[in-house]
Write a protein that holds these residues in place. Sequence first.
Motif, PDB file in Angstrom:
ATOM      1  N   ASN A  19       0.831  -1.209   0.000  1.00 32.46           N
ATOM      2  CA  ASN A  19       0.000   0.000   0.000  1.00 32.46           C
ATOM      3  C   ASN A  19       0.864   1.257   0.000  1.00 32.46           C
ATOM      4  OD1 ASN A  19      -2.358  -1.441   0.000  1.00 32.46           O
ATOM      5  ND2 ASN A  19      -2.623  -1.362   2.231  1.00 32.46           N
ATOM      6  N   ASP A  20       1.921   1.228   0.796  1.00 31.60           N
ATOM      7  CA  ASP A  20       2.832   2.378   0.823  1.00 31.60           C
ATOM      8  C   ASP A  20       3.446   2.614  -0.551  1.00 31.60           C
ATOM      9  OD1 ASP A  20       2.393   3.030   3.414  1.00 31.60           O
ATOM     10  OD2 ASP A  20       4.344   2.407   4.178  1.00 31.60           O
ATOM     11  N   ALA A  21       3.870   1.531  -1.192  1.00 29.51           N
ATOM     12  CA  ALA A  21       4.463   1.658  -2.532  1.00 29.51           C
ATOM     13  C   ALA A  21       3.435   2.262  -3.482  1.00 29.51           C
ATOM     14  CB  ALA A  21       4.938   0.297  -3.033  1.00 29.51           C
ATOM     15  N   LEU A  22       2.200   1.765  -3.427  1.00 30.07           N
ATOM     16  CA  LEU A  22       1.143   2.323  -4.278  1.00 30.07           C
ATOM     17  C   LEU A  22       0.901   3.794  -3.948  1.00 30.07           C
ATOM     18  CD1 LEU A  22      -1.236  -0.748  -4.209  1.00 30.07           C
ATOM     19  CD2 LEU A  22      -0.485   0.389  -6.300  1.00 30.07           C
ATOM     20  N   GLY A  23       0.981   4.142  -2.666  1.00 34.54           N
ATOM     21  CA  GLY A  23       0.773   5.530  -2.246  1.00 34.54           C
ATOM     22  C   GLY A  23       1.814   6.467  -2.821  1.00 34.54           C
ATOM     23  N   ILE A  24       3.073   6.063  -2.756  1.00 34.75           N
ATOM     24  CA  ILE A  24       4.144   6.921  -3.280  1.00 34.75           C
ATOM     25  C   ILE A  24       4.087   6.974  -4.802  1.00 34.75           C
ATOM     26  CG2 ILE A  24       6.645   7.236  -3.450  1.00 34.75           C
ATOM     27  CD1 ILE A  24       5.519   7.925  -0.700  1.00 34.75           C
ATOM     28  N   LEU A  25       3.858   5.832  -5.445  1.00 33.18           N
ATOM     29  CA  LEU A  25       3.782   5.828  -6.910  1.00 33.18           C
ATOM     30  C   LEU A  25       2.575   6.630  -7.402  1.00 33.18           C
ATOM     31  CD1 LEU A  25       4.735   2.105  -7.594  1.00 33.18           C
ATOM     32  CD2 LEU A  25       6.118   4.116  -8.117  1.00 33.18           C
ATOM     33  N   GLY A  26       1.483   6.594  -6.640  1.00 28.96           N
ATOM     34  CA  GLY A  26       0.300   7.368  -7.001  1.00 28.96           C
ATOM     35  C   GLY A  26       0.562   8.862  -6.845  1.00 28.96           C
ATOM     36  N   TRP A  27       1.203   9.236  -5.748  1.00 30.09           N
ATOM     37  CA  TRP A  27       1.580  10.635  -5.533  1.00 30.09           C
ATOM     38  C   TRP A  27       2.500  11.103  -6.663  1.00 30.09           C
ATOM     39  CZ3 TRP A  27       6.466  12.664  -5.090  1.00 30.09           C
ATOM     40  CH2 TRP A  27       6.545  14.003  -4.686  1.00 30.09           C
ATOM     41  N   ASP A  28       3.498  10.291  -6.945  1.00 32.08           N
ATOM     42  CA  ASP A  28       4.488  10.627  -7.979  1.00 32.08           C
ATOM     43  C   ASP A  28       3.797  10.888  -9.317  1.00 32.08           C
ATOM     44  OD1 ASP A  28       7.689  10.137  -8.605  1.00 32.08           O
ATOM     45  OD2 ASP A  28       6.404   9.524 -10.274  1.00 32.08           O
ATOM     46  N   LYS A  29       2.822  10.053  -9.629  1.00 30.38           N
ATOM     47  CA  LYS A  29       2.068  10.168 -10.884  1.00 30.38           C
ATOM     48  C   LYS A  29       1.400  11.537 -11.007  1.00 30.38           C
ATOM     49  CE  LYS A  29      -2.032   7.744 -12.709  1.00 30.38           C
ATOM     50  NZ  LYS A  29      -3.129   8.262 -11.878  1.00 30.38           N
ATOM     51  N   GLU A  30       0.887  12.072  -9.915  1.00 31.85           N
ATOM     52  CA  GLU A  30       0.177  13.344  -9.967  1.00 31.85           C
ATOM     53  C   GLU A  30       1.097  14.548  -9.869  1.00 31.85           C
ATOM     54  OE1 GLU A  30      -2.974  13.359 -10.655  1.00 31.85           O
ATOM     55  OE2 GLU A  30      -3.126  11.182 -10.492  1.00 31.85           O
ATOM     56  N   VAL A  31       2.291  14.364  -9.312  1.00 32.07           N
ATOM     57  CA  VAL A  31       3.106  15.520  -8.935  1.00 32.07           C
ATOM     58  C   VAL A  31       4.406  15.611  -9.740  1.00 32.07           C
ATOM     59  CG1 VAL A  31       4.336  16.615  -7.000  1.00 32.07           C
ATOM     60  CG2 VAL A  31       2.157  15.432  -6.587  1.00 32.07           C
ATOM     61  N   ILE A  32       5.017  14.486 -10.065  1.00 32.00           N
ATOM     62  CA  ILE A  32       6.404  14.438 -10.495  1.00 32.00           C
ATOM     63  C   ILE A  32       6.574  13.789 -11.863  1.00 32.00           C
ATOM     64  CG2 ILE A  32       8.493  13.063 -10.022  1.00 32.00           C
ATOM     65  CD1 ILE A  32       8.524  15.301  -8.189  1.00 32.00           C
ATOM     66  N   MET A  33       5.778  12.796 -12.143  1.00 31.01           N
ATOM     67  CA  MET A  33       6.013  11.914 -13.282  1.00 31.01           C
ATOM     68  C   MET A  33       6.003  12.652 -14.620  1.00 31.01           C
ATOM     69  SD  MET A  33       3.748   8.586 -14.331  1.00 31.01           S
ATOM     70  CE  MET A  33       2.505   9.610 -15.163  1.00 31.01           C
ATOM     71  N   PRO A  34       6.997  12.395 -15.475  1.00 31.71           N
ATOM     72  CA  PRO A  34       6.928  12.967 -16.819  1.00 31.71           C
ATOM     73  C   PRO A  34       5.774  12.335 -17.610  1.00 31.71           C
ATOM     74  CG  PRO A  34       8.833  11.505 -16.613  1.00 31.71           C
ATOM     75  CD  PRO A  34       8.216  11.605 -15.250  1.00 31.71           C
ATOM     76  N   SER A  35       5.180  13.135 -18.502  1.00 33.51           N
ATOM     77  CA  SER A  35       3.944  12.707 -19.163  1.00 33.51           C
ATOM     78  C   SER A  35       4.096  11.405 -19.951  1.00 33.51           C
ATOM     79  CB  SER A  35       3.454  13.818 -20.098  1.00 33.51           C
ATOM     80  OG  SER A  35       4.459  14.068 -21.072  1.00 33.51           O
ATOM     81  N   GLY A  36       5.270  11.209 -20.552  1.00 30.01           N
ATOM     82  CA  GLY A  36       5.459  10.032 -21.398  1.00 30.01           C
ATOM     83  C   GLY A  36       5.483   8.716 -20.645  1.00 30.01           C
ATOM     84  N   ALA A  37       5.505   8.786 -19.309  1.00 33.06           N
ATOM     85  CA  ALA A  37       5.566   7.554 -18.519  1.00 33.06           C
ATOM     86  C   ALA A  37       4.177   7.082 -18.093  1.00 33.06           C
ATOM     87  CB  ALA A  37       6.440   7.766 -17.286  1.00 33.06           C
ATOM     88  N   ALA A  38       3.134   7.809 -18.511  1.00 29.72           N
ATOM     89  CA  ALA A  38       1.788   7.548 -17.976  1.00 29.72           C
ATOM     90  C   ALA A  38       1.316   6.113 -18.232  1.00 29.72           C
ATOM     91  CB  ALA A  38       0.794   8.548 -18.571  1.00 29.72           C
ATOM     92  N   GLU A  39       1.486   5.646 -19.457  1.00 36.01           N
ATOM     93  CA  GLU A  39       0.960   4.331 -19.814  1.00 36.01           C
ATOM     94  C   GLU A  39       1.670   3.243 -19.010  1.00 36.01           C
ATOM     95  OE1 GLU A  39       0.489   1.848 -23.939  1.00 36.01           O
ATOM     96  OE2 GLU A  39       0.759   4.024 -24.059  1.00 36.01           O
TER      97      GLU A  39
ATOM     98  N   ILE B  24      11.519   3.756  -8.899  1.00 39.94           N
ATOM     99  CA  ILE B  24      10.932   5.052  -8.526  1.00 39.94           C
ATOM    100  C   ILE B  24      11.043   5.263  -7.010  1.00 39.94           C
ATOM    101  CG2 ILE B  24       8.802   6.418  -8.463  1.00 39.94           C
ATOM    102  CD1 ILE B  24      10.028   6.202 -11.245  1.00 39.94           C
ATOM    103  N   LEU B  25      10.797   4.229  -6.231  1.00 39.65           N
ATOM    104  CA  LEU B  25      10.897   4.377  -4.771  1.00 39.65           C
ATOM    105  C   LEU B  25      12.339   4.655  -4.355  1.00 39.65           C
ATOM    106  CD1 LEU B  25       8.483   1.530  -3.644  1.00 39.65           C
ATOM    107  CD2 LEU B  25       8.089   3.985  -3.423  1.00 39.65           C
ATOM    108  N   GLY B  26      13.282   4.054  -5.058  1.00 42.24           N
ATOM    109  CA  GLY B  26      14.697   4.300  -4.766  1.00 42.24           C
ATOM    110  C   GLY B  26      15.089   5.729  -5.123  1.00 42.24           C
ATOM    111  N   TRP B  27      14.637   6.189  -6.281  1.00 41.78           N
ATOM    112  CA  TRP B  27      14.883   7.577  -6.677  1.00 41.78           C
ATOM    113  C   TRP B  27      14.281   8.528  -5.650  1.00 41.78           C
ATOM    114  CZ3 TRP B  27      11.312  11.427  -7.541  1.00 41.78           C
ATOM    115  CH2 TRP B  27      11.799  12.614  -8.118  1.00 41.78           C
TER     116      TRP B  27
END
Lengths: 501, 501
Positions: A19-39, B24-27
């Motif tokens: 759940n924590d991993a999903l939480g950080i990856l979900g946050w990253d998706k909205e805040v940090i992630m470059p657009s080309g990584a969406a898929e 991503i979590l490591g970064w």
Amino acid sequence: MNKAYLSLERHFARLSSLNDALGILGWDKEVIMPSGAAERRAENLAMLEGLRHEILTAPIMADLLAEADAGDDVWRTANLEQMRRQHTQATALPGELVEASAQATARCEMAWRTAREESDFKSLEPHLAEVLRLTRETAVATGEAMGLTMYDALLDSFDPGTRQTDIDPIFTSLAADLPGLIGTVLEKQASLPAVTAPTGPFPIAEQEALGRRLMQRMGFDTTRGRLDVSAHPFCGGATHDVRLTTRYVEADFIPAMMGVLHETGHALYEMGLPAEWASQPVGQSGGMTVHESQSLLMEMQFCRSLTFANWLAPQVHSSFGVVEGTAGWDATSLHRHLTHVEPGFIRVDADEVTYPAHILVRYELEKALISGDLALADLPAAFNDRLHALLGLRVPDDRRGCLQDIHWPAGLFGYFPCYALGAMTAAQLRNAACTANPAILPAIGQGDFAPLLAWLRQNVHGRARSASLPQIMQDATGKPLDATAYLTHIRRRYLERAPDA
Amino acid sequence: MNKAYLSLERHFARLSSLNDALGILGWDKEVIMPSGAAERRAENLAMLEGLRHEILTAPIMADLLAEADAGDDVWRTANLEQMRRQHTQATALPGELVEASAQATARCEMAWRTAREESDFKSLEPHLAEVLRLTRETAVATGEAMGLTMYDALLDSFDPGTRQTDIDPIFTSLAADLPGLIGTVLEKQASLPAVTAPTGPFPIAEQEALGRRLMQRMGFDTTRGRLDVSAHPFCGGATHDVRLTTRYVEADFIPAMMGVLHETGHALYEMGLPAEWASQPVGQSGGMTVHESQSLLMEMQFCRSLTFANWLAPQVHSSFGVVEGTAGWDATSLHRHLTHVEPGFIRVDADEVTYPAHILVRYELEKALISGDLALADLPAAFNDRLHALLGLRVPDDRRGCLQDIHWPAGLFGYFPCYALGAMTAAQLRNAACTANPAILPAIGQGDFAPLLAWLRQNVHGRARSASLPQIMQDATGKPLDATAYLTHIRRRYLERAPDA
């Protein structure tokens, strides 16, 4: 407790890390992630969700749950109950239904973006029909497994223990009182002297610095969380790593500031959950209503009060270099801006007085959609009728009507009530807190949230899921949730203009 | 191919998503994470690693690998080979050894931080002895499973296919030539006219903007990656989401800029891996040597050349508002700063001429530690002796000697060679690229990296793990890796001062 219970704790600790991993990856998706990584990110998140489902539904889990004995300890007993609940919810749904729902909502969300932009309900209808069909199947399957009606099964997935029979009387009394109350509030507001609006631009760096200062005053632990920017403000992250966002416009500092105060309310709840239960189901937050109550308690109940505005005004002055005495910038004017009421079409822009009307509309309609009493084709007209009845506004197009929210296209039926229930819960908790400790409000008037936070830690945050929300409300406020405190609050703040409201 | 092979592709696609999550979590941990989340994040990462190990060693994997037939396709065949390799490596080690190693390296890394600060090898010795003992056990177990010697088993885990018998002759010739070469280079350097150093401060915002411009010129796709700040520059992230970092000091713009150019070399390699194989083992980068060769090809071979300095100088001038003709800022001076040679104690601060000496020291000593020919207690003295022999410097304390690197305390034995092999690989690839397409170097002189990138995409990046590095080198350069191109490069740049070097 026995060995099976201890083994379950280890399995659920792994789920908590996922759940924590999903939480950080979900946050990253909205805040940090470059657009080309969406898929690719969507694939990664789906894979982790799949792993979570696999671990939760593995045969060993059913065996352990059958054998487990948590002993006499209240927390362990509640923990085991939450484990059983999660397992029942996960095993209730066949894998094909989960997958079909995920695909249907993904397609429907995409269709919704275009449909909303073009105000074209017809183009959304077939997609939404499919989502609704699968949501009803989900509601039936979950309901059967948990012994709940269809709508209660949906409600329960966002708000454990909340039932339609609890909500109906509260929302009925609200629907009866609200239109008249809104009218009186608008009349009162019109009778007040006009106030000048502060004019910008308000540099974003100063807005951000102000937000950070306020968060810290409220008790946000900056070693265990962050503030960032995203298109839609939210509070997310992971255990011991609570991340909130806001968004800035240079023309007005109030939306970003209030966004920070609101999300900080969510964050303080997460930060106040008991550390020793952090990796177990019983240590998680108690659902969407109690979460929303914590953000609204901060934003609406305390931070839009005149008491707080008196302390806030000089902070704002020093942030933006305003000379004391400038028109529109004094505490009373600031408070007037923070409590301005104006019926509108858009839920997310609504003030606290008209907001529940938006929820009442959605609540009635989604119940009818789930029960089958309302045909999807009739949704736009029904939406517009109900909004007119409650707010007196004629919706000009579906973009500003039933197409405005992502919830239904995303399959989130049963979610809307928590917003209004959260507002009422917040009002009732505020009364209880201020009665229990009369020093709370004066401290807020000094920008000191410590007494309030201490009360919340003890009566709400620290209890996590060790008790149901109705039990927590009973213990903290001496009675079940109703609309009284909320309606009284609205009258005192907007009609009586009480100095502490 | 058969059904078992296709089933394996699905299992490995899940592992690839787990790897992305870990990336991503490591970064996030290095760049974003609030300090108070460190302990919990370590647990989360360990849990995901554990899940990866479980999936890889599940009984179904052995069955599928035994049955799988990849057919005639070169990529599928190589993919199956990489799957077998990962499976063999994972199953070779008993769970208790993996766990004991994780705990021992965690403790040893902590002890190392203090030991380095206090230059106290004795306090580290028992911890390092335990790590060494477990590393040797790992080397024996992996070696037996893969049919390799102990040191080759370690090498292979970082650099698939690289063997001590390949490295020994290359490093022996290097060790013979290097001390004399360094002496001559220093003499030549002393004979050149002195150059003024540009003086700062160099605002960090301008440094960052310059770095971003250079990345984009080099071909970095900003929709599929990011540039951020961290204590130690690195390139990480996930598939289609390549994230590099640098660090800034106001007093000098060169370290951050060269850090960006170096990490962009890594990033371009990741971005050039074949998209259609992104979720499979064969689609991953070919190991640490080829990765390091790509960063050094960019940073050392091209971006420290006089050809590039001629284009770079005006970019730097406009970044920092320098008036044309200011002393120390012309292309020749800039090139002199970028190619300054100075023997020193610290590996990570070394220039490209003296750098391999640092690796030779570590390579000899780690082989001897693994074989048991060198007792740990004798490490500091042996380190200092070898550094003196190669660089003529007397190490004043272990902080600047054998305690300077985290690699051994972290259990990374067999890793150091890739740094020097990467430098030699880069030199040999540069020659091949510039011979194959004589337009590459003139284009670099115009800040145009497209012809170089096209050659790299075809001859290195796009091949991923479909062939071994020796095969890729043979195909791309017409011969196996040796030290010739590197030594020639050093002579031409530092002794002949050739205008294209």
